[in-house]
Design a protein around this motif. Structure first.
Motif, PDB file in Angstrom:
ATOM      1  N   SER A  50       0.857  -1.180   0.000  1.00 55.21           N
ATOM      2  CA  SER A  50       0.000   0.000   0.000  1.00 55.21           C
ATOM      3  C   SER A  50       0.898   1.237   0.000  1.00 55.21           C
ATOM      4  CB  SER A  50      -0.907   0.004   1.233  1.00 55.21           C
ATOM      5  OG  SER A  50      -0.133   0.031   2.420  1.00 55.21           O
ATOM      6  N   SER A  51       0.348   2.379  -0.395  1.00 58.32           N
ATOM      7  CA  SER A  51       1.149   3.607  -0.477  1.00 58.32           C
ATOM      8  C   SER A  51       1.671   4.051   0.885  1.00 58.32           C
ATOM      9  CB  SER A  51       0.346   4.727  -1.141  1.00 58.32           C
ATOM     10  OG  SER A  51      -0.837   4.968  -0.413  1.00 58.32           O
ATOM     11  N   ASP A  52       0.998   3.651   1.963  1.00 58.23           N
ATOM     12  CA  ASP A  52       1.471   4.021   3.302  1.00 58.23           C
ATOM     13  C   ASP A  52       2.425   2.977   3.888  1.00 58.23           C
ATOM     14  OD1 ASP A  52      -0.293   1.957   3.872  1.00 58.23           O
ATOM     15  OD2 ASP A  52      -1.739   3.247   4.920  1.00 58.23           O
ATOM     16  N   ASN A  53       2.759   1.936   3.097  1.00 52.95           N
ATOM     17  CA  ASN A  53       3.689   0.870   3.500  1.00 52.95           C
ATOM     18  C   ASN A  53       3.265   0.120   4.761  1.00 52.95           C
ATOM     19  OD1 ASN A  53       5.545   1.105   1.359  1.00 52.95           O
ATOM     20  ND2 ASN A  53       6.384   2.937   2.326  1.00 52.95           N
ATOM     21  N   SER A  86      -6.083   0.713   2.726  1.00 53.61           N
ATOM     22  CA  SER A  86      -4.716   0.279   2.401  1.00 53.61           C
ATOM     23  C   SER A  86      -4.704  -1.163   1.911  1.00 53.61           C
ATOM     24  CB  SER A  86      -3.808   0.419   3.628  1.00 53.61           C
ATOM     25  OG  SER A  86      -3.656   1.762   3.991  1.00 53.61           O
ATOM     26  N   GLU A  89      -6.173  -1.136  -1.585  1.00 57.06           N
ATOM     27  CA  GLU A  89      -5.197  -0.567  -2.516  1.00 57.06           C
ATOM     28  C   GLU A  89      -4.110  -1.586  -2.862  1.00 57.06           C
ATOM     29  OE1 GLU A  89      -1.699   2.860  -2.560  1.00 57.06           O
ATOM     30  OE2 GLU A  89      -2.853   2.508  -0.733  1.00 57.06           O
TER      31      GLU A  89
END
Length: 170
Positions: A50-53, A86, A89
């Motif tokens: 996810s973009s927030d790791n 997340s 995603e």
């Protein structure tokens, strides 16, 4: 039928036999290659973060998640709503990755098959080898839509201020 007509007929038959034999050799080679591609596809996975790791997902070639990994910080740094976004995603990105890999694996097979003559081209009314080969290659999974935007800091602060973790709100 005269001797020259019989010889001409035999020559046409021999030429057709040679073409069919050549096609059968090619078909057998493509069948082996197809089996190899199918084995590779069965083992193909797509992986994405996810973009927030906070979330990593692994999907199979059909885009179905087979592993979902949450980092230990995911429960400290996120809300359930953000974490679900997340996960979504990462799952969608992993599915897209798996689909891209499956398309790459089958592209060479499709290209080679398009260049060869098909059995109906030589023998009218004969079954199509290309159609048979096409039916043996799975259709790629549909690419899911992109994820919704993440929650901003203000929404996250409101969430934590207005929520009791002890309440079961199901």
């Amino acid at each position: 039928m005269s001797n020259s007509e019989q010889e001409a007929e035999r020559a046409r038959n021999a030429e057709l036999r040679d073409q069919v034999d050549s096609m059968l050799v090619t078909f057998e080679q493509e069948r082996r290659e197809l089996a190899e591609v199918q084995a590779r596809l069965a083992a193909t996975t797509g992986e994405a973060w996810s973009s927030d790791n906070l979330v990593r997902v692994v999907s199979n070639v059909s885009g179905i998640p087979i592993e979902v990994h949450l980092t230990p910080e995911s429960f400290k740094r996120s809300t359930p709503e953000r974490l679900s976004r997340s996960i979504t995603e990462a799952a969608q990105a992993a599915a897209r990755s798996a689909v891209e890999q499956s398309e790459q694996a089958t592209a060479a097979l499709h290209g080679a098959a398009d260049q060869l003559p098909d059995l109906p081209d030589i023998v009218p009314g004969a079954p199509s080898i290309k159609d048979l080969m096409q039916s043996m290659v799975p259709e790629p999974a549909e690419v899911p839509p992109p994820p919704s935007p993440p929650m901003d800091d203000e929404e996250e602060d409101d969430y934590y201020r207005n929520r009791s973790y002890l309440d079961d709100r199901r």
